[in-house]
Design an enzyme around this catalytic site. Structure first.
Site, PDB file in Angstrom:
ATOM      1  N   HIS A  38       3.626  -9.783  -1.685  1.00 48.91           N
ATOM      2  CA  HIS A  38       4.268  -9.064  -0.527  1.00 48.91           C
ATOM      3  C   HIS A  38       4.519  -7.573  -0.960  1.00 48.91           C
ATOM      4  O   HIS A  38       3.911  -6.820  -0.425  1.00 48.91           O
ATOM      5  CB  HIS A  38       5.332  -9.632   0.471  1.00 48.91           C
ATOM      6  CG  HIS A  38       6.062  -8.765   1.003  1.00 48.91           C
ATOM      7  ND1 HIS A  38       5.852  -8.932   2.872  1.00 48.91           N
ATOM      8  CD2 HIS A  38       6.974  -7.788   0.606  1.00 48.91           C
ATOM      9  CE1 HIS A  38       6.087  -8.513   3.114  1.00 48.91           C
ATOM     10  NE2 HIS A  38       7.319  -7.087   2.961  1.00 48.91           N
ATOM     11  N   GLU A  39       5.226  -7.533  -2.306  1.00 51.58           N
ATOM     12  CA  GLU A  39       5.891  -6.215  -3.137  1.00 51.58           C
ATOM     13  C   GLU A  39       4.907  -5.955  -3.982  1.00 51.58           C
ATOM     14  O   GLU A  39       5.109  -3.997  -3.602  1.00 51.58           O
ATOM     15  CB  GLU A  39       7.087  -6.616  -3.578  1.00 51.58           C
ATOM     16  CG  GLU A  39       7.994  -7.706  -3.329  1.00 51.58           C
ATOM     17  CD  GLU A  39       8.609  -6.767  -1.816  1.00 51.58           C
ATOM     18  OE1 GLU A  39       8.770  -5.705  -2.020  1.00 51.58           O
ATOM     19  OE2 GLU A  39       9.448  -7.729  -1.116  1.00 51.58           O
ATOM     20  N   GLU A  80       4.801  -1.861   5.792  1.00 50.96           N
ATOM     21  CA  GLU A  80       4.826  -3.007   5.986  1.00 50.96           C
ATOM     22  C   GLU A  80       3.580  -3.754   5.829  1.00 50.96           C
ATOM     23  O   GLU A  80       2.826  -5.062   6.386  1.00 50.96           O
ATOM     24  CB  GLU A  80       5.600  -3.806   6.783  1.00 50.96           C
ATOM     25  CG  GLU A  80       7.200  -3.266   6.316  1.00 50.96           C
ATOM     26  CD  GLU A  80       8.534  -4.203   4.965  1.00 50.96           C
ATOM     27  OE1 GLU A  80       7.274  -4.568   5.128  1.00 50.96           O
ATOM     28  OE2 GLU A  80       8.586  -3.375   4.914  1.00 50.96           O
ATOM     29  N   HIS A 100       3.112  -3.430  -1.696  1.00 51.21           N
ATOM     30  CA  HIS A 100       4.357  -2.256  -1.796  1.00 51.21           C
ATOM     31  C   HIS A 100       3.737  -0.520  -2.445  1.00 51.21           C
ATOM     32  O   HIS A 100       3.736  -0.276  -2.352  1.00 51.21           O
ATOM     33  CB  HIS A 100       5.360  -2.231  -1.174  1.00 51.21           C
ATOM     34  CG  HIS A 100       6.469  -2.485  -0.381  1.00 51.21           C
ATOM     35  ND1 HIS A 100       5.846  -2.577   1.587  1.00 51.21           N
ATOM     36  CD2 HIS A 100       7.075  -4.215   0.431  1.00 51.21           C
ATOM     37  CE1 HIS A 100       6.486  -3.052   2.482  1.00 51.21           C
ATOM     38  NE2 HIS A 100       7.541  -3.928   1.541  1.00 51.21           N
TER      39      HIS A 100
END
Length: 247
Positions: free
Chosen positions: A11-12, A41, A15
Site C-alpha cells: 500500500h505504502e 489512494e 504512494h
C-alpha cells in the site's frame, strides 16, 4: 501478522511510486504533488489489492513465500492461500478489512465525522456511537476502544475528512484497472512472470507524471473516458468473489 505487514507495505509502496513518478519539470511548483489524496489512494489500493491480492501475482511469488515460511506455508496449496487472503469476513480493523467490507468502515467514519463537525455528536459520546454504527454496518461490537474508535491515527493527527479518499481510491483504482487491461491485454501474464514494467510505465504515462496539472475528475475522465463511477469497482468485486466462492 504476515498479511498486515505485506499488504501494508505494498500500500505504502503505491504512494511512493506515485510521488517518484511526478514530472521533474514541476519541481518546486504546486503541480509537483498528487492530483488529490483520492487519486493517491487509488495508487496505493491498486498495488495493495488489485495487484497484491491477485492470483497472477501469487502464482509468481508464492513459491518464494513458501521458502521463507516452510513450516507455516510449505504444505498449503496456492489456491488455499489465495482464498485465505481474500476471505470476506467482517473485522474490527479497517486496514485489515477485505475488499468487500472495506468501504463500510469508511462510511462509518465519514458519518461520525459529519456528526462531530455539525455538533450533533459530542466527543465523549463517540465510543458509544462508534460501537452502535459498527454493529449496524458490520454485525460486530468492538470489545474495547483499541479495536474500535481508537484504532486509527487519522483523527488524533487532525485528518478529518480524509477517510472518503480511501473509498474514492478504491473506485478509481478499479476504473483505471479496466483501462490498463484494455491497453495491456497480457497484463495478467506479465504479472505471473513477475514483470511489472509495463504496468508501472502505463501509470507513469497516464497518471503519475501529470501531478496536479488536472483536477481529479478531469484526470480520470482524460484517462478512462468517464468521470469517477462505481461500476468498474462493482464489476471487479463481483467477478473476483464469484470465482473465489463459486457463486
Amino acid at each position: 501478522r504476515l498479511g498486515t505487514a505485506l499488504f501494508g507495505t505494498m500500500h505504502e509502496c503505491g504512494h511512493a511510486l506515485y510521488d517518484l513518478g511526478l514530472d521533474p519539470a514541476y519541481h518546486r511548483t504546486p503541480l509537483r504533488q498528487g492530483a488529490s489524496m483520492a487519486i493517491h489512494e487509488s495508487q496505493s489500493r491498486m498495488w495493495e489489492n488489485l495487484v497484491g491480492r491477485s492470483l497472477p501475482f501469487w502464482r509468481f511469488f508464492y513459491p518464494r513465500l513458501q521458502e521463507y515460511f516452510p513450516t507455516q506455508l510449505g504444505n498449503v496449496p496456492l489456491e488455499a492461500f489465495y482464498k485465505a487472503i481474500n476471505k470476506v469476513q467482517p473485522s474490527f480493523i479497517r486496514v485489515e478489512a477485505d475488499e468487500a467490507t472495506y468501504n463500510l468502515h469508511i462510511m462509518l467514519r465519514l458519518e461520525l465525522e459529519i456528526a462531530l463537525l455539525e455538533g450533533s455528536l459530542e466527543v465523549k459520546d463517540l465510543p458509544a456511537a462508534w460501537n452502535e454504527k459498527f454493529q449496524s454496518y458490520l454485525g460486530l461490537t468492538p470489545p474495547n476502544d483499541a479495536l474500535g474508535v481508537l484504532q486509527d491515527i487519522h483523527w488524533s493527527s487532525g485528518y478529518f475528512g480524509y477517510f472518503p479518499t480511501y473509498a474514492l481510491g478504491n473506485l478509481v483504482s478499479a476504473q483505471l484497472w479496466e483501462k490498463i487491461h484494455a491497453d495491456i491485454p497480457d497484463l495478467d501474464g506479465q504479472i505471473e512472470k513477475g514483470e511489472f514494467s509495463a504496468l508501472l510505465g502505463w501509470l507513469r504515462d497516464n497518471v503519475h507524471r501529470w501531478g496536479r496539472l488536472y483536477e481529479p475528475q478531469e484526470l480520470v475522465e482524460k484517462v478512462t473516458g468517464s468521470r469517477i463511477t462505481p461500476q468498474p469497482y462493482l464489476r471487479y468485486l463481483e467477478s473476483k468473489y464469484r470465482e473465489i466462492y463459486g457463486l
